[in-house]
Design a protein around this motif. Sequence first.
Motif, PDB file in Angstrom:
ATOM      1  N   GLU A   1      11.266  71.745 -38.678  1.00 18.12           N
ATOM      2  CA  GLU A   1      11.859  72.883 -39.377  1.00 18.12           C
ATOM      3  C   GLU A   1      10.898  74.059 -39.479  1.00 18.12           C
ATOM      4  O   GLU A   1      11.297  75.219 -39.403  1.00 18.12           O
ATOM      5  N   GLU A   2       9.618  73.758 -39.627  1.00 17.41           N
ATOM      6  CA  GLU A   2       8.633  74.822 -39.813  1.00 17.41           C
ATOM      7  C   GLU A   2       8.170  75.447 -38.505  1.00 17.41           C
ATOM      8  O   GLU A   2       7.414  76.433 -38.501  1.00 17.41           O
ATOM      9  N   SER A   3       8.616  74.917 -37.371  1.00 15.63           N
ATOM     10  CA  SER A   3       8.183  75.447 -36.078  1.00 15.63           C
ATOM     11  C   SER A   3       8.719  76.854 -35.857  1.00 15.63           C
ATOM     12  O   SER A   3       9.820  77.201 -36.289  1.00 15.63           O
ATOM     13  N   GLU A   4       7.950  77.665 -35.136  1.00 13.76           N
ATOM     14  CA  GLU A   4       8.381  79.018 -34.791  1.00 13.76           C
ATOM     15  C   GLU A   4       9.265  79.020 -33.552  1.00 13.76           C
ATOM     16  O   GLU A   4       9.838  80.057 -33.202  1.00 13.76           O
ATOM     17  N   VAL A   5       9.405  77.896 -32.895  1.00 11.40           N
ATOM     18  CA  VAL A   5      10.222  77.788 -31.682  1.00 11.40           C
ATOM     19  C   VAL A   5      11.705  77.815 -32.058  1.00 11.40           C
ATOM     20  O   VAL A   5      12.158  77.065 -32.921  1.00 11.40           O
ATOM     21  N   SER A   6      12.456  78.688 -31.393  1.00  6.63           N
ATOM     22  CA  SER A   6      13.894  78.782 -31.644  1.00  6.63           C
ATOM     23  C   SER A   6      14.715  78.711 -30.362  1.00  6.63           C
ATOM     24  O   SER A   6      15.937  78.606 -30.417  1.00  6.63           O
ATOM     25  N   THR A   7      14.056  78.780 -29.198  1.00  3.43           N
ATOM     26  CA  THR A   7      14.752  78.692 -27.912  1.00  3.43           C
ATOM     27  C   THR A   7      13.991  77.752 -26.986  1.00  3.43           C
ATOM     28  O   THR A   7      12.768  77.581 -27.125  1.00  3.43           O
ATOM     29  N   PRO A   8      14.668  77.145 -26.024  1.00  6.08           N
ATOM     30  CA  PRO A   8      13.984  76.261 -25.066  1.00  6.08           C
ATOM     31  C   PRO A   8      12.880  76.991 -24.301  1.00  6.08           C
ATOM     32  O   PRO A   8      11.850  76.394 -23.978  1.00  6.08           O
TER      33      PRO A   8
END
Length: 293
Positions: A108-115
């Motif tokens: 949840e805390e990751s900055e990744v939002s796209t593959p």
Amino acid sequence: MTDDPTTLKIGLPKGSLQDPTVDLFRRAGYVIEVSSRNYYPRIDDPALSCVMFRSQEMSRYVEDGVIDLGICGHDWVVENGSDVHEVCELKYSRATTRPAQWVLAVPEESEVSTPEQLAGGIVATELTGTVRRYFEEKGIELRKIEFSWGATEVKARLIDAIVDITETGSSLVANKLRVIDTILTSTTRLIANQQTWADPAKRARIEDLALLLQGAIAARGRVGLKLNVPREKLEAVLGLLPAAKSPTVNELADPAWVAIEIIVERRTERELVPRLHRAGATDVFSYPLQSVI
């Protein structure tokens, strides 16, 4: 297993789908006896013989003709790239009738939002071949796709992302993971060897088995209702019944009464029965269904 060439050899899934599969066959009219130390269950049909395989390897044995047909997830047919005939979908599982989904997830805390943001990263999964093709098709180059031997959700915070299977999403929520894409949707399938399927006699028997299994699945969640109704109140009672199919209406010895029989969804039974009673129905009773074909 028998060596009789007329006997259909069927692979049953070992693991989480084992008990639901045995129950499904029971409701379809077959009795399967499974021993914890024996990979060859007994079935009360001399035209069938059974062997247990894990779902992950089932499609390979069906493709190679080791067995004639088997039950496994569509995801493993895709993962193995197996050339088999998918006879039918069998919507049952240990948790829900909803399709399973292989999802790409990050903490949840990751900055990744796209593959695309995972380029150069490490992804852990059990479905390595499918995941590799997914990223290749998107033109995303990863540093590594790591095979996961289980507990994949735990590894999400040790690497960049995971691809794991979910039916309800509860495990993802419990591990505070966020889905950024769905890679594959899968349900359980009855699959057949291509040569077996090309044999008219064997194909007919497989189709018969598929019909019975699908009928058992269709009956789950439904009940039969029987009730007696004064003829003068028949129209009012019929107006309360589901409109999808006409109910069976039979004459009784007393010409002033009729008997009605209908199949309804179990979830509607608790609301429908009191309404039928208030409309004048008597002797209302429900019964479980083994099969609906």
